[in-house]
Design an enzyme around this catalytic site. Structure first.
Site, PDB file in Angstrom:
ATOM      1  CD  GLU A  41      43.384  62.516   1.344  1.00 49.56           C
ATOM      2  OE1 GLU A  41      42.837  61.276   1.532  1.00 49.56           O
ATOM      3  OE2 GLU A  41      44.427  62.705   1.669  1.00 49.56           O
ATOM      4  CG  ASP A  55      51.782  63.457   4.455  1.00 50.03           C
ATOM      5  OD1 ASP A  55      52.172  62.353   4.923  1.00 50.03           O
ATOM      6  OD2 ASP A  55      51.106  64.037   4.894  1.00 50.03           O
TER       7      ASP A  55
END
Length: 509
Positions: free
Chosen positions: A349, A402
């Site tokens: 992330e 994602d």
């Protein structure tokens, strides 16, 4: 040839009024004028970058917003330079007035653009909607004022000590370009991280009006009539007061604008080093929504359907080792952990604040089933593209991308052929990759561009969507075309003609 201190020929001295009566030595006066050029150039570039950054944040597609701001502003600077030729006889008074106006317009541009976006939004969905009309207007006004500075400053510096035009232009542009460099570096590395967009523009306007006012009212005060000095002083004080008042109220303004955009149930609003995070709902039965930089990233009403469609098809095979690129909210990880046989999940992330929010926010952590408390989950902070470069070959059974929507320019490299080539290398021969490829209803060309780009990287693809939804996904495998399983439908509609790999351009489809 004209000597540096010789009188200029009649054809070149139409605005020459004799040497300025300065309170300092000429050399000191020239230095102060060049210092003023430096400061004004830095402020001008900050205004420009502020408009680009805020427009990209509010309207997306940074390439389009940058092109609009730069092209309109450069055009306006040329018009402003031509218009300022008529003001050279009143160079000191004109320059002081222009700087006060520029400080007010440039300093208020950020709050005004944000206010129009917050309280009016898109006006009918047209290309020239409300926020973009205001963006063009501010770019035009700021460009006109910046362009008018150069002829007036040239006149002022020549009035201190007459010199050849080439030398004066060289001195002026050197100070201007160095100031632009400092402003360009100060905005992303100092102003934006520590003050935020709106406060940065207000502070820049304050510096601008102080520098311009001091240069005229102190250095060239004898070129002004008493009435002109009084009017310019009152104007500068009024601009300073307006900017200072706005700076004091900016936090209240941001809260009100945020409520206008997101509604009255904003629970969390933080600025990380990467983006703005806003959480609404999640209490008293209201669905939780997570916004990143103003864009809805998690819709609590139907996020489960989206994440199930993203994850479940790719888990229909070996899935002991899983890599999640993005997905810091933990919702894709939640779906992965529900399948037996998962041994390790690595999450990459970019923004650690998203992961921190997913761990600590009560509603979001309940929504992701406290996924980050599972010892099998390991988080790495960094860029997904750079991380894939370091991943050993055939390290993962499953890769789940994602990532931000493919229609956002900032994330284009995460939908490139090179990116999918790195993902293919990270997969085991029988591994699987799944990607959210955008909306089939509103951006079909983007969807099929993503699919073709994946095929160009050597992956065998199976495009699909959820029944009754327009969210499109692509499942891919290095060796054979994967078989779709679960509650999804394969997409077999004809692809739009003329598509090439890695061509994620962003027109309005």
């Amino acid at each position: 040839m004209i000597e540096p201190h010789a009188p200029a020929p009649p054809s070149t001295q139409s605005s020459w009024r004799g040497p300025a009566r300065l309170p300092v030595r000429p050399d000191t006066g020239r230095f102060l004028v060049l210092a003023g050029v430096f400061v004004c150039a830095a402020c001008g570039l900050v205004y420009e970058l502020e408009l680009v950054a805020l427009a990209s944040y509010l309207m997306g597609d940074s390439v389009t917003q940058t092109s609009i701001v730069l092209s309109v502003m450069v055009f306006a600077m040329g018009i402003g330079s031509l218009a300022a030729k008529r003001l050279r006889r009143l160079a000191a008074a004109a320059f002081g007035s222009i700087e006060a106006t520029l400080a007010l317009v440039g300093g208020s541009s950020g709050p005004a653009l944000y206010a129009v976006f917050a309280w009016t939004g898109d006006w009918g969905g047209l290309w020239l909607d409300g926020p973009r009309c205001l963006l063009v207007s501010f770019s035009l006004a700021i460009g006109l004022l910046i362009g008018a500075e150069v002829p007036l400053l040239m006149e002022l510096i020549q009035r201190i000590r007459r010199q050849d035009a080439g030398g004066a232009v060289a001195d002026l542009f050197a100070a201007d370009y160095v100031g632009a460099l400092v402003g360009g570096l100060a905005f992303p590395f100092l102003l934006l991280p520590f003050l935020g967009q709106l406060t940065s523009s207000l502070l820049t306007g304050t510096v601008n009006v102080v520098a311009g006012g001091a240069l005229v009212l102190v250095l060239f005060r004898r070129d002004l009539t008493r009435r002109a000095r009084r009017l310019l002083l009152i104007t500068n004080i009024a601009v300073l007061a307006a900017l200072a008042t706005a700076a004091v109220l900016v936090d209240d303004f941001e809260r009100a604008a945020r409520h206008a955009v997101y509604g009255d149930d904003v629970r969390v609003a933080v600025h990380s080093d990467v983006q703005e995070l806003v959480v609404t709902g999640g209490t008293h039965g209201r669905p939780l929504d997570l916004y990143l930089d103003g864009r809805l990233r998690v819709d609590g009403r139907d996020e489960r359907r989206y994440h199930e469609a993203l994850v479940r098809p790719t888990m229909d095979g070996p899935h002991a080792h899983v890599l999640v690129l993005g997905g810091g909210d933990g919702l894709a990880v939640r779906e992965i952990l529900r399948r037996p046989g998962v041994r390790r999940v690595d999450v990459v992330e970019l923004d650690p604040a998203v992961v921190r929010l997913a761990r600590t926010d009560p509603a979001l952590s309940v929504l992701n089933d406290h996924a980050y408390d599972d010892p099998r989950v390991h988080v790495t902070t960094g860029d997904a593209f750079s991380h894939l470069r370091e991943v050993p070959t055939a390290s993962y059974d499953v890769v789940v991308a994602d990532l931000p929507d493919p229609t956002m320019t900032a994330g284009t490299k995460l939908y490139s052929q090179e990116f999918y080539g790195l993902a293919r290398r990270a997969l085991a021969p029988d591994g699987r990759l799944t990607v959210h490829a955008g909306s089939l209803a509103t951006h079909p060309r983007v969807f099929w561009t993503v699919e073709k780009t994946m095929r160009a990287a050597g992956l065998h693809t199976a495009p699909y969507a959820t029944p009754g939804d327009d969210a499109g996904f692509v499942l891919a495998s290095p060796d054979t075309r994967p078989t779709l399983a679960g509650d999804v439908r394969e997409v077999t509609e004809s692809r739009p003609p003329g598509l090439g790999a890695s061509t994620l351009v962003h027109p309005r489809y």
